[in-house]
Design a protein around this motif. Structure first.
Motif, PDB file in Angstrom:
ATOM      1  N   ALA A   1      37.218  48.580  29.780  1.00 54.45           N
ATOM      2  CA  ALA A   1      37.124  47.575  30.847  1.00 54.45           C
ATOM      3  C   ALA A   1      38.265  47.744  31.854  1.00 54.45           C
ATOM      4  CB  ALA A   1      37.147  46.175  30.249  1.00 54.45           C
ATOM      5  N   THR A   2      39.460  48.014  31.349  1.00 60.44           N
ATOM      6  CA  THR A   2      40.607  48.219  32.248  1.00 60.44           C
ATOM      7  C   THR A   2      40.386  49.441  33.126  1.00 60.44           C
ATOM      8  OG1 THR A   2      42.094  47.199  30.640  1.00 60.44           O
ATOM      9  CG2 THR A   2      43.110  48.595  32.324  1.00 60.44           C
ATOM     10  N   ALA A   3      39.943  50.548  32.519  1.00 63.02           N
ATOM     11  CA  ALA A   3      39.688  51.771  33.296  1.00 63.02           C
ATOM     12  C   ALA A   3      38.584  51.547  34.320  1.00 63.02           C
ATOM     13  CB  ALA A   3      39.319  52.917  32.356  1.00 63.02           C
ATOM     14  N   ALA A   4      37.587  50.730  33.976  1.00 62.64           N
ATOM     15  CA  ALA A   4      36.472  50.475  34.884  1.00 62.64           C
ATOM     16  C   ALA A   4      36.873  49.587  36.052  1.00 62.64           C
ATOM     17  CB  ALA A   4      35.311  49.846  34.118  1.00 62.64           C
ATOM     18  N   VAL A   5      37.849  48.721  35.848  1.00 62.79           N
ATOM     19  CA  VAL A   5      38.285  47.810  36.913  1.00 62.79           C
ATOM     20  C   VAL A   5      39.314  48.470  37.834  1.00 62.79           C
ATOM     21  CG1 VAL A   5      39.548  45.646  37.324  1.00 62.79           C
ATOM     22  CG2 VAL A   5      37.732  45.723  35.621  1.00 62.79           C
ATOM     23  N   LEU A   6      40.098  49.391  37.308  1.00 57.37           N
ATOM     24  CA  LEU A   6      41.166  50.022  38.100  1.00 57.37           C
ATOM     25  C   LEU A   6      40.704  50.627  39.431  1.00 57.37           C
ATOM     26  CD1 LEU A   6      43.510  51.660  35.449  1.00 57.37           C
ATOM     27  CD2 LEU A   6      44.024  49.764  37.010  1.00 57.37           C
ATOM     28  N   PRO A   7      39.527  51.260  39.514  1.00 61.13           N
ATOM     29  CA  PRO A   7      39.118  51.820  40.813  1.00 61.13           C
ATOM     30  C   PRO A   7      39.052  50.773  41.928  1.00 61.13           C
ATOM     31  CG  PRO A   7      37.719  52.672  39.076  1.00 61.13           C
ATOM     32  CD  PRO A   7      38.569  51.620  38.458  1.00 61.13           C
ATOM     33  N   PHE A   8      38.832  49.514  41.565  1.00 60.96           N
ATOM     34  CA  PHE A   8      38.721  48.468  42.581  1.00 60.96           C
ATOM     35  C   PHE A   8      40.083  48.033  43.130  1.00 60.96           C
ATOM     36  CE2 PHE A   8      34.861  48.306  40.051  1.00 60.96           C
ATOM     37  CZ  PHE A   8      33.916  48.419  41.052  1.00 60.96           C
TER      38      PHE A   8
END
Length: 142
Positions: A96-103
């Motif tokens: 979840a952290t890796a998925a949110v970081l691009p934003f």
């Protein structure tokens, strides 16, 4: 307490590490395929959290994530009660952290969403595959 009386799980090391290796290969291939598919549709993907540019670096990051996941899983099996529960939570939260970081990056929404999807794919492969590996190679003692 003798070794035979010691409580705790045993891990069939050969198949465990073979499963971790297979997971690493599958994760790397999934990441590579994801980058190729995004390139076909001319969708920009951001650099992976580990390493440099796209393509092989995404595959390398996925491979590293799978191996680190295997090490984490083994440590949890040897030290915690209900290790698969903790492993699932850790993989889920890291994914979840890796998925949110691009934003958090100043780039196009398209690149953010594509990178998020790639992170989710890698996390799904690592989490489900290593969970299955643990199910087949970890045995309770007793």
């Amino acid at each position: 307490m003798t070794t035979e009386q010691r409580r705790g799980p045993s891990v069939d090391q050969g198949p465990f590490w073979a499963g971790v290796s297979a997971t690493a290969v599958v994760a790397a291939l999934a990441a590579g395929l994801g980058v190729v598919v995004l390139d076909v549709f001319d969708v920009k993907v951001l650099d992976p959290p580990i390493g440099g540019a796209r393509g092989f670096e995404w595959a390398g990051a996925a491979l590293v994530a799978a191996v680190l996941g295997g090490v984490l899983l083994l440590l949890l099996v040897m030290t915690t009660p209900r290790p698969r529960v903790f492993f699932g939570w850790i993989v889920g939260l890291v994914t979840a952290t890796a998925a949110v970081l691009p934003f958090t990056r100043d780039t196009t929404t398209e690149a953010q969403v594509a990178t998020c999807a790639l992170c989710l794919l890698i996390g799904l492969v690592v989490g489900t595959s290593l969970g299955a590996v643990a199910g087949r190679t970890v045995r309770p003692r007793g």
